[in-house]
Design an enzyme around this catalytic site. Structure first.
Site, PDB file in Angstrom:
ATOM      1  N   GLU A  46      24.101  44.290  29.023  1.00 17.14           N
ATOM      2  CA  GLU A  46      24.785  43.036  28.705  1.00 17.14           C
ATOM      3  C   GLU A  46      25.519  43.104  27.376  1.00 17.14           C
ATOM      4  O   GLU A  46      26.619  42.597  27.236  1.00 17.14           O
ATOM      5  CB  GLU A  46      23.809  41.862  28.724  1.00 17.14           C
ATOM      6  CG  GLU A  46      23.264  41.517  30.112  1.00 17.14           C
ATOM      7  CD  GLU A  46      24.365  41.205  31.112  1.00 17.14           C
ATOM      8  OE1 GLU A  46      25.488  40.865  30.701  1.00 17.14           O
ATOM      9  OE2 GLU A  46      24.092  41.314  32.322  1.00 17.14           O
ATOM     10  N   TYR A 129      25.677  33.119  27.024  1.00 16.11           N
ATOM     11  CA  TYR A 129      25.803  33.915  28.249  1.00 16.11           C
ATOM     12  C   TYR A 129      24.703  34.969  28.356  1.00 16.11           C
ATOM     13  O   TYR A 129      24.030  35.084  29.388  1.00 16.11           O
ATOM     14  CB  TYR A 129      27.179  34.590  28.344  1.00 16.11           C
ATOM     15  CG  TYR A 129      27.124  35.736  29.321  1.00 16.11           C
ATOM     16  CD1 TYR A 129      27.123  35.491  30.693  1.00 16.11           C
ATOM     17  CD2 TYR A 129      26.953  37.047  28.882  1.00 16.11           C
ATOM     18  CE1 TYR A 129      26.985  36.528  31.602  1.00 16.11           C
ATOM     19  CE2 TYR A 129      26.816  38.093  29.790  1.00 16.11           C
ATOM     20  CZ  TYR A 129      26.831  37.822  31.140  1.00 16.11           C
ATOM     21  OH  TYR A 129      26.671  38.841  32.029  1.00 16.11           O
ATOM     22  N   ASP A 147      29.837  33.509  32.787  1.00 17.98           N
ATOM     23  CA  ASP A 147      30.695  34.505  32.150  1.00 17.98           C
ATOM     24  C   ASP A 147      32.121  34.271  32.639  1.00 17.98           C
ATOM     25  O   ASP A 147      32.387  33.357  33.409  1.00 17.98           O
ATOM     26  CB  ASP A 147      30.226  35.924  32.482  1.00 17.98           C
ATOM     27  CG  ASP A 147      30.715  36.341  33.855  1.00 17.98           C
ATOM     28  OD1 ASP A 147      30.700  35.485  34.762  1.00 17.98           O
ATOM     29  OD2 ASP A 147      31.112  37.497  34.023  1.00 17.98           O
ATOM     30  N   CYS A 202      37.720  37.821  43.382  1.00 15.80           N
ATOM     31  CA  CYS A 202      38.423  36.698  42.743  1.00 15.80           C
ATOM     32  C   CYS A 202      38.841  37.118  41.335  1.00 15.80           C
ATOM     33  O   CYS A 202      38.430  36.539  40.332  1.00 15.80           O
ATOM     34  CB  CYS A 202      37.512  35.477  42.699  1.00 15.80           C
ATOM     35  SG  CYS A 202      38.362  33.925  42.306  1.00 15.80           S
ATOM     36  N   CYS A 209      42.091  37.328  48.182  1.00 12.83           N
ATOM     37  CA  CYS A 209      41.570  36.207  48.970  1.00 12.83           C
ATOM     38  C   CYS A 209      41.261  36.629  50.410  1.00 12.83           C
ATOM     39  O   CYS A 209      40.407  36.027  51.064  1.00 12.83           O
ATOM     40  CB  CYS A 209      42.558  35.056  48.951  1.00 12.83           C
ATOM     41  SG  CYS A 209      42.930  34.449  47.282  1.00 12.83           S
ATOM     42  N   CYS A 212      37.695  37.385  50.537  1.00 15.52           N
ATOM     43  CA  CYS A 212      36.791  36.422  49.914  1.00 15.52           C
ATOM     44  C   CYS A 212      35.966  35.660  50.944  1.00 15.52           C
ATOM     45  O   CYS A 212      36.523  35.090  51.881  1.00 15.52           O
ATOM     46  CB  CYS A 212      37.579  35.425  49.065  1.00 15.52           C
ATOM     47  SG  CYS A 212      36.526  34.213  48.244  1.00 15.52           S
ATOM     48  N   CYS A 218      38.029  27.315  49.425  1.00 13.63           N
ATOM     49  CA  CYS A 218      38.553  27.378  48.061  1.00 13.63           C
ATOM     50  C   CYS A 218      39.569  26.265  47.826  1.00 13.63           C
ATOM     51  O   CYS A 218      40.613  26.196  48.480  1.00 13.63           O
ATOM     52  CB  CYS A 218      39.205  28.741  47.823  1.00 13.63           C
ATOM     53  SG  CYS A 218      39.914  28.925  46.171  1.00 13.63           S
TER      54      CYS A 218
END
Length: 301
Positions: A46, A129, A147, A202, A209, A212, A218
């Site tokens: 992270e 975060y 995030d 995305c 898309c 997706c 969406c």
DNA sequence: TAAACGTGGCA
DNA sequence: TTGCCAAGTTT
């Protein structure tokens, strides 16, 4: 009370299954996602992934975990070694903070990465975060993990905007909490899945898309994928900035095995005022240690 | 709140 | 070629 767009109660259940199912099939096999990574592996990843792409992190992550398999191992070394091993990941203060976090973990948490969100948040370099990410990914807890990927997914799929606001807003946090699955392990899975969806499908510039799992739900797409309208997204300049000079100075010190004379640092930038300012900044940040004889090195303490 | 803080790949 | 963008945090 500010009027905020409500999240219909039916929305979450319409998104959770397709996104998590997609993740089950398409999640990348990243080393920090394997069980053997542990909480320390998750935390190291992270820190490294803050503003840095996965592909650049991978080799450095492997080196770090092999060299410092536990927080105490890193804490036992000089901070300068962390800075050196950080390589060219960028934002080297993260290395210093990760070293400081490891020291705090060794001294105050029995050498184990804390699982408590507040204790995580109190560690150097751990912000909103990262605290949520470690608690969720390493310990399976239920937290809103916001995030840049998740923010973009929610902006598009739920809010109908191409991009999220420049800074995280209260409305975004509220939305993220509202969308969080009730059950703890499902919530943790959802956090990782939405992040992965933003990273792989995305994406910022050219969203795929067609691949997706929630394209048919969406809001942004249903509205015809309108272009971002609000204020321009803050760009970063780099060439000619103090940041660039700091980078060049630190690169010399990373490669050096012995203290570096002033002359070697002077060679990286011809403008003396900016050069001196950059070096002073590195020293005051604790990234560089000046020695009495006028030479410089990465910090031993 | 906004600015500072690295680095490199890609469209 | 150049600007955008990448699992943010700190002050």
């Amino acid at each position: 009370m500010t009027a905020m767009p409500e999240t219909p109660a039916a929305v979450p259940s319409l998104l959770h299954a397709p996104v998590i199912d997609w993740f089950d099939e398409h999640a990348r096999d990243l080393p920090w996602r394997r069980p053997e990574a542990g909480a320390w592996g998750v935390m190291v990843s992270e820190f490294m992934l803050q503003q840095t792409p996965v592909n650049r992190v991978l080799p450095v992550y492997e080196e770090w975990l092999a060299r410092w398999p536990r927080p105490a191992a890193l804490a036992a070394e000089p901070p300068g070694e962390a800075v050196r091993a950080w390589g060219r990941l960028g934002y080297p203060r993260r290395a210093l903070r990760l070293h400081a976090a490891a020291s705090a973990i060794a001294e105050q948490h029995g050498g184990e990465v804390p699982s408590d969100h507040a204790q995580l948040l109190a560690l150097p370099g751990v912000g909103e975060y990262t605290a949520a990410a470690v608690a969720s990914f390493a310990y399976g807890q239920r937290h809103a993990v916001l995030d840049t990927n998740v923010r973009r997914v929610f902006a598009r799929a739920v809010s109908g905007a191409q991009y999220p606001p420049n800074a995280t807003t209260a409305a975004e946090r509220r939305l993220a909490r509202a969308l969080l699955p009730d059950e703890e392990p499902v919530a943790a899975r959802w956090a990782a899945a939405t992040m992965e969806l933003g990273a792989l499908v995305c994406t910022a510039r050219t969203p795929a898309c067609g691949r997706c799992p929630i394209a048919d739900r969406c809001v942004w797409r249903a509205a015809g994928s309108p272009a971002h309208d609000g204020p321009p997204r803050r760009g970063q300049t780099y060439a000619g900035t103090d940041r660039q000079v700091r980078g060049k100075l630190l690169a010399v010190l990373r490669e050096a095995v012995a203290p570096v004379p002033q002359q070697a640092l002077d060679a990286v930038w011809d403008e003396p005022v900016q050069r001196a300012r950059a070096l002073d900044g590195l020293v005051s940040d604790g990234l560089v240690e000046p020695l009495p004889d006028g030479t410089y090195r990465l910090p031993l303490t």
